[in-house]
Design a protein around this motif. Structure first.
Motif, short mmCIF file in Angstrom:
data_model
loop_
_atom_site.label_atom_id
_atom_site.label_comp_id
_atom_site.label_asym_id
_atom_site.label_seq_id
_atom_site.Cartn_x
_atom_site.Cartn_y
_atom_site.Cartn_z
N ASN A 463 0.84 -1.20 0.00
CA ASN A 463 0.00 0.00 0.00
C ASN A 463 0.87 1.25 0.00
O ASN A 463 1.62 1.50 0.96
N GLN A 464 0.78 2.01 -1.08
CA GLN A 464 1.55 3.25 -1.20
C GLN A 464 0.76 4.28 -1.98
O GLN A 464 -0.25 3.97 -2.61
N LYS A 465 1.22 5.51 -1.94
CA LYS A 465 0.58 6.58 -2.70
C LYS A 465 0.76 6.33 -4.20
O LYS A 465 1.71 5.70 -4.64
N TRP A 466 -0.20 6.88 -4.94
CA TRP A 466 -0.22 6.68 -6.40
C TRP A 466 1.10 7.03 -7.09
O TRP A 466 1.62 6.23 -7.88
N PRO A 467 1.70 8.22 -6.85
CA PRO A 467 2.95 8.54 -7.57
C PRO A 467 4.06 7.53 -7.30
O PRO A 467 4.86 7.23 -8.20
N ASP A 468 4.12 7.00 -6.08
CA ASP A 468 5.16 6.01 -5.76
C ASP A 468 4.92 4.69 -6.49
O ASP A 468 5.86 4.04 -6.96
N LEU A 469 3.65 4.30 -6.58
CA LEU A 469 3.33 3.07 -7.30
C LEU A 469 3.64 3.20 -8.79
O LEU A 469 4.11 2.24 -9.42
N ILE A 470 3.36 4.37 -9.35
CA ILE A 470 3.67 4.58 -10.77
C ILE A 470 5.17 4.41 -11.02
O ILE A 470 5.59 3.79 -12.00
N LYS A 471 5.99 4.98 -10.15
CA LYS A 471 7.44 4.85 -10.30
C LYS A 471 7.86 3.38 -10.24
O LYS A 471 8.69 2.92 -11.02
N GLN A 472 7.29 2.65 -9.29
CA GLN A 472 7.64 1.25 -9.15
C GLN A 472 7.16 0.43 -10.36
O GLN A 472 7.85 -0.48 -10.83
N ALA A 473 5.97 0.77 -10.84
CA ALA A 473 5.45 0.05 -12.00
C ALA A 473 6.32 0.27 -13.23
O ALA A 473 6.60 -0.66 -14.00
N ARG A 474 6.75 1.52 -13.41
CA ARG A 474 7.60 1.83 -14.56
C ARG A 474 8.94 1.09 -14.47
O ARG A 474 9.53 0.73 -15.49
N ALA A 475 9.40 0.86 -13.25
CA ALA A 475 10.66 0.13 -13.05
C ALA A 475 10.43 -1.39 -13.01
O ALA A 475 11.36 -2.14 -12.69
N LYS A 476 9.20 -1.83 -13.32
CA LYS A 476 8.84 -3.26 -13.39
C LYS A 476 8.96 -3.95 -12.04
O LYS A 476 9.27 -5.15 -11.96
N GLN A 477 8.67 -3.22 -10.97
CA GLN A 477 8.85 -3.76 -9.62
C GLN A 477 7.55 -4.28 -9.00
O GLN A 477 7.61 -4.92 -7.95
N LEU A 478 6.40 -4.00 -9.62
CA LEU A 478 5.12 -4.44 -9.06
C LEU A 478 4.71 -5.77 -9.67
O LEU A 478 4.86 -5.99 -10.87
N GLN A 479 4.15 -6.62 -8.84
CA GLN A 479 3.75 -7.95 -9.29
C GLN A 479 2.31 -7.98 -9.81
O GLN A 479 2.01 -8.62 -10.84
N PHE A 480 1.42 -7.23 -9.15
CA PHE A 480 -0.01 -7.31 -9.46
C PHE A 480 -0.66 -6.01 -9.01
O PHE A 480 -0.60 -5.67 -7.83
N TRP A 481 -1.27 -5.26 -9.96
CA TRP A 481 -1.79 -3.93 -9.62
C TRP A 481 -2.97 -3.59 -10.51
O TRP A 481 -3.08 -4.08 -11.65
N SER A 482 -3.85 -2.72 -10.00
CA SER A 482 -4.99 -2.21 -10.77
C SER A 482 -4.62 -0.88 -11.41
O SER A 482 -4.03 -0.01 -10.76
#
Length: 592
Positions: A463-482
């Motif tokens: 659970n993190q704020k949206w901007p932080d999740l976007i950064k992680q997603a762009r770096a291919k670090q998230l496993q499963f996200w909406s």
């Protein structure tokens, strides 16, 4: 050469701007998530994009009052000149278009030129920038592929190297030479990613990745006056903006408005006050209190506002208006196809993702999470877009019994007896789902917990704020996200492009990489909009479904409430905000 024309009436209206922007007026709106920053080449989220449109302007924009939708020139002098074979395009800027003042210009007024467009479009290609919009230009112009390949080899993108596909014919005209016809390019180029930025601004404020997210300087109608991250953004009129004129054409119902504002210079309202209010209930309370001029009501509260399709008296008695329509959007959940647990294309990995998808209680989510303000997505492309297949069966419906049988068949069993499955090689099987702290995300997390429990798989949360999740997603670090995707155009191209491998790490957060899918996508780009192109979309949708890279989610409805003092709001199916065209009746607001 042929030219995409706008009407004579619109052309005549450009000649006589009248009335200055009213700097005493402020339009008040709210965003449900924080912005990530403002760089046309780097922006990847919807809400930052709204502000980018206002700051940087667009080459052309939707003609606000005309239906069916069409474009009109905005920063451009005209719609593009396109050769008969579709390969040579010319884009002409309006003369006298000035960037907002900034120290990077050393006290001088800085006119926008053709070279600014060339620089801006090259930034979309720079591998260091990792532009989410790179797919809109990549491979389309002669010489760009070679330029990108050289940058990847040397580690530096050569912005000064001339290429055949991008040439300044004069101070205001860019000629584009395409490798092959690109039938959606006009729609793509009306978005903020194609807006002009100044090279000296980027060089003054860029971060190590070549992005300038915190110091936006554009040639659009507004500029940033104040930005409190996580709280508020205040825009004020760009005093150098002098090229926008109120639309001249529209439907019969808009005749009075068009006559009232005929020839008016833009923007009409001097200031835009944007509050970041993440929870739906406080946003609605702010609207009820008159602190917001219009509000996109979240699905969790729409039942308090509308009954039997009508506004409840609490709102209607105050003269508040309501509009509801299906968005050109998709809300979906993606799996990271490069993740060692949920990623991969072998049968057992596909089976794991397929089982997770079949476990999700879609019908329950439509009632409890979406409050009947969405429909189950049965394909990649929403009903609002060309290429959507009507009456297609949904292969992602809930079937927990079949999901468990699938996991059993492919070896995902409870080996240690703790009641939860392990991987087929006996290692712990734990899925990490990412989400924001918002109430609606918490509701969705609970539904996913129910789904995972039903197939005996452990789940944990990031659970993190949206901007932080976007950064992680762009770096291919998230496993499963909406995520959600909304299109500014009419064709389904941008939705199928979300799974194109060359957009991996940009808009393809699933990092989907299937050769046949890519070949079909590239073939579709060579075909005009029509049945042949859309047949390829259908096949691409089946490939995505078979590989289960996404839980396709829902096509959502949009509900908008408008205060009685808000003027000139007309819903556009492809863009939410047209701040430069909206107005406020201050007398009515004072009474309210």
């Amino acid at each position: 050469m042929k030219r995409i024309l706008f009407t004579l009436a619109a052309a005549l209206a450009l000649a006589a701007p009248t009335h200055a922007t009213d700097m005493n007026k402020t339009l008040k709106v709210a965003f449900p998530v924080d912005v990530t920053g403002f760089d046309p080449a780097a922006t990847s989220d919807l809400y930052s994009g709204h502000v980018d449109n206002a700051i940087f302007g667009n080459l052309w924009e939707y003609d606000y009052y005309v239906r069916p939708v069409r474009f009109r020139p905005y920063l451009a002098e005209s719609m593009p000149d396109i050769s008969a074979d579709g390969l040579i395009w010319q884009v002409r800027l309006k003369k006298g278009l000035i960037f907002a003042d900034d120290p990077a210009f050393k006290g001088k007024k800085r006119e926008v030129t053709a070279e600014d467009l060339i620089f801006s479009w090259k930034r979309l290609l720079d591998p260091k920038v990792i532009s989410p919009k790179a797919g809109e230009i990549s491979g389309k112009l002669v010489g760009t592929d070679e330029l990108v390949a050289e940058a990847k080899k040397t580690g530096k993108f050569d912005y000064d190297k001339p290429i055949e596909g991008l040439v300044a014919l004069d101070r205001y005209t860019v000629q584009m030479k395409l490798v092959k016809p690109a039938y959606t390019l006009v729609e793509l180029m009306q978005q903020y990613a194609w807006s002009p930025v100044a090279r000296e601004v980027i060089e003054a404020y860029r971060d190590p990745g070549g992005r300038a997210m915190s110091n936006p300087v554009g040639a659009g109608p507004y500029m940033i006056k104040q930005w409190l991250k996580g709280s508020k953004i205040i825009l004020t009129r760009n005093p150098n903006f002098n090229v926008g004129i109120f639309p001249a054409d529209g439907e019969t119902a808009d005749a009075e408005t068009l006559a009232k504002y005929k020839g008016r210079s833009l923007p009409l309202v001097g200031n835009i006050d944007i509050s970041i209010i993440e929870e739906a209930n406080p946003r609605l309370l702010s609207f009820k209190s008159g602190l917001l001029d219009y509000e996109f009501v979240g699905q969790d509260l729409i039942g308090n506002v509308v009954k039997d399709g009508k506004l409840v008296p609490e709102y209607s008695d105050k003269g508040i208006r309501h509009q509801r329509a299906l968005e050109s959007a998709l809300a979906y959940d993606y799996f990271n196809m490069e993740d060692p647990i949920v990623g991969g294309y072998t049968p057992e990995k596909i089976a794991l993702r397929r089982a997770i998808i079949m476990a999700y209680p879609t019908e329950q989510s439509l009632k409890t999470l979406w409050r009947n303000q969405a429909v189950a997505a049965n394909q990649i492309i929403p009903p609002t877009q060309t290429g959507h297949v009507p009456n297609k069966s949904n292969l992602n419906a809930q079937d927990v019994e079949l999901a468990n049988a699938l996991l059993d068949r492919f070896g995902y069993k409870d080996i240690d007896g703790d009641g939860f499955r392990e991987t087929i090689d006996g290692k712990p099987l734990v899925i990490t789902r990412s989400s924001t702290p918002r109430a609606t995300d918490r509701e969705q997390d609970e539904l996913w917990k129910k789904a995972f429990d039903s197939i005996k798989i452990k789940i944990q949360y990031n659970n993190q704020k949206w901007p932080d999740l976007i950064k992680q997603a762009r770096a291919k670090q998230l496993q499963f996200w909406s995520l959600g995707w909304i299109s500014d155009g009419t064709d389904g191209d941008s939705f199928v492009g979300l799974l194109y491998s060359k957009n991996s790490g940009q808009s393809n957060f699933a990092n989907f990489n299937v050769k046949l899918y890519d070949e079909l996508y590239e073939r579709a780009q060579t075909l005009p909009l029509g049945p042949q192109r859309w047949a390829l979309y259908r096949t691409m949708n089946e490939i995505a479904t078979v590989n289960s890279a996404w839980y396709p989610g829902v096509f959502r409805y949009q509900n908008v409430l408008m205060q009685p003092w808000l003027l000139n709001y007309k819903r556009n199916p492809y863009r939410q905000h047209f701040w430069h065209l909206m107005d406020i009746d201050e007398a009515k607001r004072a009474k309210g």
